[in-house]
Scaffold this active site. Structure first.
Site, mmCIF file in Angstrom:
data_model
loop_
_atom_site.group_PDB
_atom_site.id
_atom_site.type_symbol
_atom_site.label_atom_id
_atom_site.label_comp_id
_atom_site.label_asym_id
_atom_site.label_seq_id
_atom_site.Cartn_x
_atom_site.Cartn_y
_atom_site.Cartn_z
ATOM 1 N N LYS A 105 -16.592 36.774 -9.796
ATOM 2 C CA LYS A 105 -16.744 36.773 -11.247
ATOM 3 C C LYS A 105 -15.922 35.662 -11.900
ATOM 4 C CE LYS A 105 -19.595 40.278 -11.670
ATOM 5 N NZ LYS A 105 -20.979 40.074 -12.160
ATOM 6 N N ASP A 115 -34.450 37.953 -3.588
ATOM 7 C CA ASP A 115 -33.132 38.003 -2.961
ATOM 8 C C ASP A 115 -32.390 36.776 -3.463
ATOM 9 O OD1 ASP A 115 -30.872 37.903 -1.402
ATOM 10 O OD2 ASP A 115 -31.924 37.861 0.520
ATOM 11 N N TYR A 169 -14.962 40.698 -5.479
ATOM 12 C CA TYR A 169 -15.672 40.801 -6.759
ATOM 13 C C TYR A 169 -14.965 39.972 -7.836
ATOM 14 C CZ TYR A 169 -18.119 43.199 -10.614
ATOM 15 O OH TYR A 169 -18.886 43.503 -11.713
#
Length: 249
Positions: free
Chosen positions: A159, A64, A155
């Site tokens: 990124k 994880d 997201y």
């Protein structure tokens, strides 16, 4: 061409399927021993078994990446079984797309924790062995989405953050012969993308608008990553390589 990674140890996160699986396979083909890291232990073992059946050295490790304890345990297992990590590919990630008005704190945290925090934790865990060996390659999987996409605030932010992490780590660790780079894929034809309800529209738009009129393949991204992990890229660090068919905006 000899890429200079024969007998190196590579740790690829999110490698049970998709781009990560292809990266692990390509690194194995170049002579590296690979650790298939994934939160899905069964899928990771299945992928590692496929590589072992082909005669490659492969180990499955459940990890994880958002947990420091889990990451450190995985890296310790890899070191005990294969040796210290020489090549790290921070690939683990997923999307949880919503417009900002419908995105709750859990949607934000889940993506940031895996994509950005996970890359930080994995990098921190493998660096001591790389520094000791005076050799290391870290490749972070960003995305063309770092430039921004509607419905992907979490997201795109994660990124984009990876590029800051990439450049900071490159500056900190170049003195130890460790390079840190990023790859920014565009739309890649993976199972996850094919399962999207609007996949055919995505494909048609790519074919109509991209300078290279097709969807990317996992092999396209994997080849870029393996190059950056190789001796052939030993004077490239802190950079981002777009694998997007010519799409930047």
């Amino acid at each position: 061409m000899d890429l200079g990674i024969q007998d190196r140890v590579a740790f690829v996160t999110g490698a049970a399927g998709g781009i990560g699986a292809r990266v692990a396979a390509m690194l194995a083909q170049e002579g590296a021993s690979v650790a298939i890291g994934d939160i899905d232990a069964d899928a990771a073992e299945a992928q590692a078994a496929r590589l072992r059946e082909r005669g490659f050295a492969a180990l499955a490790v459940r990890v994880d990446v958002a947990s420091a304890a889990s990451v450190d345990q995985a890296v310790a297992t890899i070191a005990k079984t294969l040796g210290g990590v020489d090549i790290l590919v921070n690939n683990a990630g997923f999307t949880r797309d919503k417009r900002i008005g419908r995105m709750d704190e859990g949607d934000w945290d889940a993506v940031i924790d895996v994509v950005l925090k996970g890359s930080f934790l994995c990098t921190k865990s493998v660096l001591p062995a790389m520094i000791e060996k005076k050799w290391g390659r870290i490749v972070n999987i960003s995305s063309r989405a770092y430039l921004g996409n509607p419905g992907q605030a979490n997201y795109s932010s994660a990124k984009a953050g990876l590029l800051g992490l990439t450049r900071s780590m490159a500056m900190e660790n170049g003195r130890y012969n460790i390079t840190v780079n990023a790859v920014a894929p565009g739309i890649i034809d993976t199972a996850a993308v094919r399962n999207l309800p609007h996949f055919e529209k995505i494909k048609a738009n790519a074919e109509a608008s991209l300078p290279l009129p097709r969807l990317g393949r996992a092999e396209d991204v994997a080849a870029a990553i393996v190059f950056l992990a190789s001796e052939q890229a030993s004077y490239i660090t802190g950079d981002v390589l777009h694998v997007s068919g010519g799409r930047y905006g």
